[in-house]
Design an enzyme around this catalytic site. Structure first.
Site, short mmCIF file in Angstrom:
data_model
loop_
_atom_site.label_atom_id
_atom_site.label_comp_id
_atom_site.label_asym_id
_atom_site.label_seq_id
_atom_site.Cartn_x
_atom_site.Cartn_y
_atom_site.Cartn_z
N LYS A 1 0.83 -1.21 0.00
CA LYS A 1 0.00 0.00 0.00
C LYS A 1 0.87 1.26 0.00
O LYS A 1 0.68 2.17 -0.80
CB LYS A 1 -0.93 0.02 1.24
CG LYS A 1 -1.84 -1.17 1.36
CD LYS A 1 -2.73 -1.10 2.60
CE LYS A 1 -2.02 -1.15 3.94
NZ LYS A 1 -1.35 -2.44 4.24
N ARG B 1 -10.28 0.52 7.87
CA ARG B 1 -9.81 -0.80 8.25
C ARG B 1 -10.87 -1.59 8.99
O ARG B 1 -10.60 -2.71 9.43
CB ARG B 1 -8.61 -0.64 9.18
CG ARG B 1 -7.29 -1.05 8.58
CD ARG B 1 -6.26 -0.72 9.63
NE ARG B 1 -5.05 -1.43 9.47
CZ ARG B 1 -3.95 -0.91 8.90
NH1 ARG B 1 -3.97 0.28 8.36
NH2 ARG B 1 -2.85 -1.60 8.86
N ARG C 1 12.06 -5.20 4.70
CA ARG C 1 11.91 -3.77 4.98
C ARG C 1 12.64 -3.41 6.28
O ARG C 1 13.32 -2.40 6.36
CB ARG C 1 10.43 -3.39 5.07
CG ARG C 1 10.23 -1.90 5.33
CD ARG C 1 8.76 -1.50 5.29
NE ARG C 1 8.00 -2.14 6.36
CZ ARG C 1 6.68 -2.12 6.45
NH1 ARG C 1 5.97 -1.51 5.53
NH2 ARG C 1 6.07 -2.71 7.46
N ARG D 1 10.32 -0.35 12.41
CA ARG D 1 9.02 -0.23 13.07
C ARG D 1 8.88 -1.23 14.20
O ARG D 1 9.27 -2.39 14.07
CB ARG D 1 7.91 -0.45 12.03
CG ARG D 1 7.60 0.78 11.23
CD ARG D 1 6.67 0.53 10.08
NE ARG D 1 5.47 -0.25 10.44
CZ ARG D 1 4.47 -0.44 9.60
NH1 ARG D 1 4.50 0.08 8.38
NH2 ARG D 1 3.42 -1.15 9.97
N ARG E 1 -1.22 -8.60 13.26
CA ARG E 1 -1.70 -7.68 12.22
C ARG E 1 -2.48 -8.45 11.15
O ARG E 1 -3.50 -7.97 10.64
CB ARG E 1 -0.51 -6.92 11.59
CG ARG E 1 0.03 -5.81 12.50
CD ARG E 1 1.50 -5.51 12.23
NE ARG E 1 1.74 -4.92 10.93
CZ ARG E 1 2.95 -4.83 10.37
NH1 ARG E 1 4.02 -5.31 11.00
NH2 ARG E 1 3.10 -4.27 9.20
P1 AP5 Z 1 4.82 -1.58 1.90
O1 AP5 Z 1 4.49 -0.80 0.69
O2 AP5 Z 1 5.53 -0.92 3.02
O3 AP5 Z 1 3.49 -2.33 2.41
P2 AP5 Z 1 2.24 -1.80 3.21
O4 AP5 Z 1 1.04 -2.47 2.61
O5 AP5 Z 1 2.26 -0.33 3.31
O6 AP5 Z 1 2.55 -2.51 4.60
P3 AP5 Z 1 2.51 -1.96 6.09
O7 AP5 Z 1 3.37 -2.88 6.88
O8 AP5 Z 1 2.80 -0.51 6.14
O9 AP5 Z 1 1.01 -2.22 6.39
P4 AP5 Z 1 0.21 -2.16 7.69
O10 AP5 Z 1 -1.16 -2.13 7.15
O11 AP5 Z 1 0.50 -3.28 8.62
O12 AP5 Z 1 0.76 -0.88 8.46
P5 AP5 Z 1 0.18 0.54 8.76
O13 AP5 Z 1 1.30 1.46 8.90
O14 AP5 Z 1 -0.91 0.86 7.81
O15 AP5 Z 1 5.65 -2.86 1.43
C1 AP5 Z 1 6.21 -3.77 2.37
C2 AP5 Z 1 7.57 -4.27 1.86
O16 AP5 Z 1 7.36 -5.04 0.68
C3 AP5 Z 1 8.55 -3.16 1.47
O17 AP5 Z 1 9.84 -3.55 1.81
C4 AP5 Z 1 8.39 -3.05 -0.04
O18 AP5 Z 1 9.57 -2.62 -0.66
C5 AP5 Z 1 8.06 -4.47 -0.42
N1 AP5 Z 1 7.16 -4.53 -1.60
C6 AP5 Z 1 6.10 -3.72 -1.88
N2 AP5 Z 1 5.50 -4.09 -3.02
C7 AP5 Z 1 6.19 -5.18 -3.47
C8 AP5 Z 1 6.05 -6.02 -4.62
N3 AP5 Z 1 5.08 -5.81 -5.52
N4 AP5 Z 1 6.94 -7.03 -4.77
C9 AP5 Z 1 7.91 -7.25 -3.85
N5 AP5 Z 1 8.12 -6.48 -2.74
C10 AP5 Z 1 7.25 -5.46 -2.57
O19 AP5 Z 1 -0.51 0.32 10.18
C11 AP5 Z 1 0.27 0.04 11.31
C12 AP5 Z 1 -0.61 -0.02 12.55
O20 AP5 Z 1 -1.24 1.26 12.75
C13 AP5 Z 1 -1.77 -1.01 12.55
O21 AP5 Z 1 -1.36 -2.29 12.92
C14 AP5 Z 1 -2.70 -0.37 13.58
O22 AP5 Z 1 -2.26 -0.60 14.88
C15 AP5 Z 1 -2.55 1.11 13.29
N6 AP5 Z 1 -3.51 1.61 12.31
C16 AP5 Z 1 -3.20 2.20 11.10
N7 AP5 Z 1 -4.31 2.53 10.45
C17 AP5 Z 1 -5.36 2.14 11.24
C18 AP5 Z 1 -6.77 2.19 11.09
N8 AP5 Z 1 -7.35 2.71 9.99
N9 AP5 Z 1 -7.54 1.69 12.09
C19 AP5 Z 1 -6.99 1.17 13.22
N10 AP5 Z 1 -5.65 1.08 13.41
C20 AP5 Z 1 -4.85 1.56 12.44
MG MG Z 2 2.44 1.04 4.91
#
Ligand code: AP5
Ligand code: MG
Length: 188
Positions: free
Chosen positions: A13, A88, A127, A135, A146
């Site tokens: 994402k 979410r 990552r 993180r 997660r």
């Molecule tokens: P990356 O692009 O970083 O993936 P991502 O989908 O952004 O993954 P996140 O780990 O950020 O998702 P998340 O949903 O757990 O975290 P968030 O910060 O939203 O890619 C990951 C890796 O893969 C990278 O190294 C990249 O280079 C590689 N990659 C990407 N595309 C690729 C491909 N096509 N091929 C190969 N490699 C690839 O949330 C964190 C926390 O915040 C949650 O757990 C929760 O506690 C809280 N939170 C956030 N939003 C909410 C909400 N709306 N409601 C409640 N809690 C929330």
């Molecule tokens: Mg992310």
């Protein structure tokens, strides 16, 4: 255009949102990044959510709903925004619909990055290995939580948007540039 990028942790994402910022001038709104900034700033919200986020659980709906409601009104969102990690839960999706209606804004597409769960731990570990600030939730234990949160609380928004005929699926297992190409085709 305003869009949602949907997918489990590590789906790509953030990667795709950043590319869309560069190519289309849309604004990435990552609730995860916003919450991490609150934690780094030791704000009231940051102190409230730190332990929850570190564990891999979702923070309370009202925290992120308030953040997004304020954020989408800012001038840098005028050309469109990319919701990365929001909504979410179904209540978050319903709150988003209500706030968009109240602000006279529309959603153009909900794009689901479809990935193989078995590949996600390796992506998260890669990552963590490559970044200077690791993180707190990028470890096997928190990732497991997660993924459970995604399956139990977030996956139900897929039928929610299917029911509105808004959901578009892309193959998130393809190379980064090929995922971008699929998204470009959807956005036109
Ligand atoms: P990356 O692009 O970083 O993936 P991502 O989908 O952004 O993954 P996140 O780990 O950020 O998702 P998340 O949903 O757990 O975290 P968030 O910060 O939203 O890619 C990951 C890796 O893969 C990278 O190294 C990249 O280079 C590689 N990659 C990407 N595309 C690729 C491909 N096509 N091929 C190969 N490699 C690839 O949330 C964190 C926390 O915040 C949650 O757990 C929760 O506690 C809280 N939170 C956030 N939003 C909410 C909400 N709306 N409601 C409640 N809690 C929330
Ligand atoms: Mg992310």
């Amino acid at each position: 255009m305003n869009i949602i990028l949907l997918g489990p942790p590590g789906a790509g994402k953030g990667t795709q949102a950043k590319l869309l910022e560069d190519t289309r001038g849309m604004k990435q709104l990552s609730t995860g990044d916003m919450l991490r900034a609150e934690i780094a700033g030791q704000t009231e919200i940051g102190l409230r959510v730190k332990a929850i986020m570190d564990s891999g659980a979702l923070v309370p709906d009202e925290v992120v709903i308030d953040m997004i409601a304020h954020r989408i009104e800012q001038p840098d969102c005028a050309k469109g925004f990319i919701l990365d990690g929001f909504p979410r839960t179904v209540p978050q999706a319903e709150a988003l619909d209500a706030m968009l209606a109240a602000k006279n804004k529309k959603l153009g597409a909900v794009i689901q990055l479809v990935v193989d769960e078995d590949a996600l731990l390796a992506r998260i570990e890669k990552r963590a290995a490559e970044s200077t600030t690791v993180r707190a939730d990028d470890n096997a234990e928190a990732l497991k939580k997660r993924l459970t949160a995604y399956r139990d609380q977030t996956a139900p928004i897929v039928p929610y948007y299917e029911g509105k005929n808004m959901l578009k699926k892309v193959d998130g297992m393809a190379a980064v540039n090929l995922v971008s190409e699929q998204i470009d085709k959807i956005l036109g």
